[in-house]
Design a protein around this motif. Structure first.
Motif, PDB file in Angstrom:
ATOM      1  N   PHE A   1       0.849  -1.201   0.000  1.00  0.00           N
ATOM      2  CA  PHE A   1       0.000   0.000   0.000  1.00  0.00           C
ATOM      3  C   PHE A   1       0.878   1.242   0.000  1.00  0.00           C
ATOM      4  CE2 PHE A   1       0.977  -0.823   4.380  1.00  0.00           C
ATOM      5  CZ  PHE A   1       1.013   0.412   5.028  1.00  0.00           C
ATOM      6  N   HIS A   2       0.328   2.363  -0.423  1.00  0.00           N
ATOM      7  CA  HIS A   2       1.128   3.583  -0.562  1.00  0.00           C
ATOM      8  C   HIS A   2       0.418   4.782   0.073  1.00  0.00           C
ATOM      9  CE1 HIS A   2      -1.630   4.970  -3.698  1.00  0.00           C
ATOM     10  NE2 HIS A   2      -1.520   3.783  -4.268  1.00  0.00           N
ATOM     11  N   LYS A   3       1.103   5.903   0.043  1.00  0.00           N
ATOM     12  CA  LYS A   3       0.539   7.146   0.568  1.00  0.00           C
ATOM     13  C   LYS A   3      -0.680   7.557  -0.234  1.00  0.00           C
ATOM     14  CE  LYS A   3       4.795   9.294   2.297  1.00  0.00           C
ATOM     15  NZ  LYS A   3       5.747  10.417   2.101  1.00  0.00           N
ATOM     16  N   VAL A   4      -1.646   8.162   0.461  1.00  0.00           N
ATOM     17  CA  VAL A   4      -2.859   8.684  -0.169  1.00  0.00           C
ATOM     18  C   VAL A   4      -3.068  10.118   0.296  1.00  0.00           C
ATOM     19  CG1 VAL A   4      -5.363   8.423  -0.356  1.00  0.00           C
ATOM     20  CG2 VAL A   4      -3.905   6.386  -0.319  1.00  0.00           C
ATOM     21  N   GLU A   5      -3.398  10.992  -0.633  1.00  0.00           N
ATOM     22  CA  GLU A   5      -3.645  12.401  -0.316  1.00  0.00           C
ATOM     23  C   GLU A   5      -5.147  12.658  -0.242  1.00  0.00           C
ATOM     24  OE1 GLU A   5      -1.538  16.366  -1.938  1.00  0.00           O
ATOM     25  OE2 GLU A   5      -2.889  15.460  -3.396  1.00  0.00           O
ATOM     26  N   ASP A   6      -5.572  13.554   0.677  1.00  0.00           N
ATOM     27  CA  ASP A   6      -6.995  13.883   0.752  1.00  0.00           C
ATOM     28  C   ASP A   6      -7.273  15.223   0.076  1.00  0.00           C
ATOM     29  OD1 ASP A   6      -6.377  15.947   2.515  1.00  0.00           O
ATOM     30  OD2 ASP A   6      -7.136  14.922   4.289  1.00  0.00           O
ATOM     31  N   GLU A   7      -8.538  15.648   0.098  1.00  0.00           N
ATOM     32  CA  GLU A   7      -8.956  16.832  -0.645  1.00  0.00           C
ATOM     33  C   GLU A   7      -8.409  18.138  -0.080  1.00  0.00           C
ATOM     34  OE1 GLU A   7     -13.244  16.941  -0.529  1.00  0.00           O
ATOM     35  OE2 GLU A   7     -13.201  15.837   1.347  1.00  0.00           O
ATOM     36  N   LYS A   8      -7.842  18.093   1.112  1.00  0.00           N
ATOM     37  CA  LYS A   8      -7.200  19.272   1.694  1.00  0.00           C
ATOM     38  C   LYS A   8      -5.695  19.236   1.471  1.00  0.00           C
ATOM     39  CE  LYS A   8     -10.782  19.929   5.193  1.00  0.00           C
ATOM     40  NZ  LYS A   8     -11.115  20.009   6.653  1.00  0.00           N
ATOM     41  N   GLN A   9      -5.286  18.387   0.548  1.00  0.00           N
ATOM     42  CA  GLN A   9      -3.887  18.222   0.162  1.00  0.00           C
ATOM     43  C   GLN A   9      -3.030  17.770   1.342  1.00  0.00           C
ATOM     44  OE1 GLN A   9      -2.910  21.995  -1.784  1.00  0.00           O
ATOM     45  NE2 GLN A   9      -3.361  21.063  -3.759  1.00  0.00           N
ATOM     46  N   ARG A  10      -3.643  16.963   2.207  1.00  0.00           N
ATOM     47  CA  ARG A  10      -2.911  16.371   3.320  1.00  0.00           C
ATOM     48  C   ARG A  10      -2.663  14.894   3.014  1.00  0.00           C
ATOM     49  NH1 ARG A  10      -7.248  17.781   7.905  1.00  0.00           N
ATOM     50  NH2 ARG A  10      -8.340  16.399   6.462  1.00  0.00           N
ATOM     51  N   VAL A  11      -1.469  14.420   3.345  1.00  0.00           N
ATOM     52  CA  VAL A  11      -1.196  12.989   3.239  1.00  0.00           C
ATOM     53  C   VAL A  11      -1.920  12.312   4.391  1.00  0.00           C
ATOM     54  CG1 VAL A  11       0.572  11.193   3.337  1.00  0.00           C
ATOM     55  CG2 VAL A  11       1.011  13.314   2.083  1.00  0.00           C
ATOM     56  N   VAL A  12      -2.800  11.358   4.068  1.00  0.00           N
ATOM     57  CA  VAL A  12      -3.626  10.725   5.094  1.00  0.00           C
ATOM     58  C   VAL A  12      -2.756  10.056   6.148  1.00  0.00           C
ATOM     59  CG1 VAL A  12      -5.436   9.022   5.524  1.00  0.00           C
ATOM     60  CG2 VAL A  12      -5.527  10.437   3.463  1.00  0.00           C
ATOM     61  N   GLU A  13      -1.731   9.347   5.744  1.00  0.00           N
ATOM     62  CA  GLU A  13      -0.761   8.765   6.674  1.00  0.00           C
ATOM     63  C   GLU A  13       0.623   8.849   6.027  1.00  0.00           C
ATOM     64  OE1 GLU A  13      -1.180   7.903   9.683  1.00  0.00           O
ATOM     65  OE2 GLU A  13      -3.368   7.779   9.849  1.00  0.00           O
ATOM     66  N   ASN A  14       1.637   9.084   6.844  1.00  0.00           N
ATOM     67  CA  ASN A  14       3.000   9.194   6.332  1.00  0.00           C
ATOM     68  C   ASN A  14       3.616   7.800   6.218  1.00  0.00           C
ATOM     69  OD1 ASN A  14       5.373  10.345   5.439  1.00  0.00           O
ATOM     70  ND2 ASN A  14       6.181  10.641   7.500  1.00  0.00           N
ATOM     71  N   ILE A  15       3.403   7.171   5.081  1.00  0.00           N
ATOM     72  CA  ILE A  15       3.843   5.794   4.871  1.00  0.00           C
ATOM     73  C   ILE A  15       5.314   5.758   4.485  1.00  0.00           C
ATOM     74  CG2 ILE A  15       3.391   3.658   3.618  1.00  0.00           C
ATOM     75  CD1 ILE A  15       1.079   4.740   5.413  1.00  0.00           C
TER      76      ILE A  15
END
Length: 274
Positions: free
Chosen positions: A121-135
């Motif tokens: 699995f990899h990093k995913v960005e949300d609509e506020k341009q935040r990385v959901v988790e720092n993978i």
């Protein structure tokens, strides 16, 4: 078939085109299938899907089903997985999309070169341009996945190797968040790898489970979910869940006390249980 992409959708007319376009843009050296499971949407999601299917690239085989009746999120997810013929599975819900054209190739290449891994699995960005988790680029333990909610479904590629017992677990009525249970099943089959690349985008839908205004029914479902997690896999996750169960039980206990409802006794007993 090397890979199956699972796309579950319900009332995503505003976002489903972008989702499909992000799948269609994938550059791979293998053919793959796309399973679209429309859970009887009440908006024009079906129309949008039908219109864009004519743009399907030649290396993608689409299987589209618009259910005659609503199955619910969990049952629709399970139904879609059971349709898949690929060696590996990838996921993109109708309100998410992938952001790089090499996402599938990158993850399949990793899985092919590392056969002892059940999932990456990899990093995913949300609509506020935040990385959901720092993978990070490393192996992750199942306890990390359980405790830290690291994995977003849009970032996953995994082996398609599920038994009847696995589906029996997934079909439990006590599951509230099926994603976590799904990831734990995989983490108990093989290693799990994090990839630091950011290759997907996650939207917070107003009607999603994770964004709903919390009601007493939400807390009851969450409590049942936590108690279920403590039982599966021979109870190996119970140690992490004890305080969470107590917290949920106490919230429900206080609610029923304020309402003068005898149900409070039931949840007090759960709270006091060692």
């Amino acid at each position: 078939m090397t890979l199956s992409v699972v796309l579950i959708t319900y009332n995503h007319a505003e976002s489903i085109r972008q989702t499909l376009e992000s799948i269609f843009m994938q550059k791979t050296n293998f053919r793959f299938e796309l399973i679209i499971a429309n859970d009887h949407s009440t908006d024009n999601t079906d129309e949008v899907i039908q219109n864009i299917l004519s743009e399907t690239p030649s290396n993608i085989e689409v299987k589209y089903c618009n259910h005659e009746q609503n199955k619910g999120v969990n049952n629709n997810f399970i139904w879609a997985i059971k349709q898949c013929k690929g060696k590996y599975l990838a996921f993109c819900e109708g309100d998410d999309y992938w952001t790089t054209s090499d996402k599938l190739q990158t993850q399949v290449d990793f899985m092919e070169a590392n056969t002892d891994y059940a999932m990456c699995f990899h990093k995913v960005e949300d609509e506020k341009q935040r990385v959901v988790e720092n993978i990070e680029n490393r192996e992750y333990k199942d306890s990390e996945i359980f405790n830290n909610f690291l994995v977003q479904l849009a970032g996953v590629v995994c082996k398609n190797d599920f038994s009847e017992e696995d589906f029996k677990i997934l079909e439990s009525k006590d599951i509230h968040f099926i994603d976590l249970v799904f990831f734990l099943i995989l983490a108990n089959k093989g290693k799990v790898r994090g990839l630091s690349q950011k290759m997907s985008f996650y939207r917070y839908e107003q009607n999603s489970i994770t964004n709903n205004k919390k009601s007493i029914n939400f807390y009851i479902k969450q409590l049942n979910h936590l108690r279920f997690l403590s039982k599966i896999f021979n109870g190996k996750y119970a140690v992490y869940n004890k305080n969470r169960i107590k917290l949920q039980a106490y919230k429900i206990f206080r609610y029923y006390v304020m309402k003068g409802n005898i149900q409070a006794i039931k949840y007090l007993r759960i709270y006091l249980k060692r």
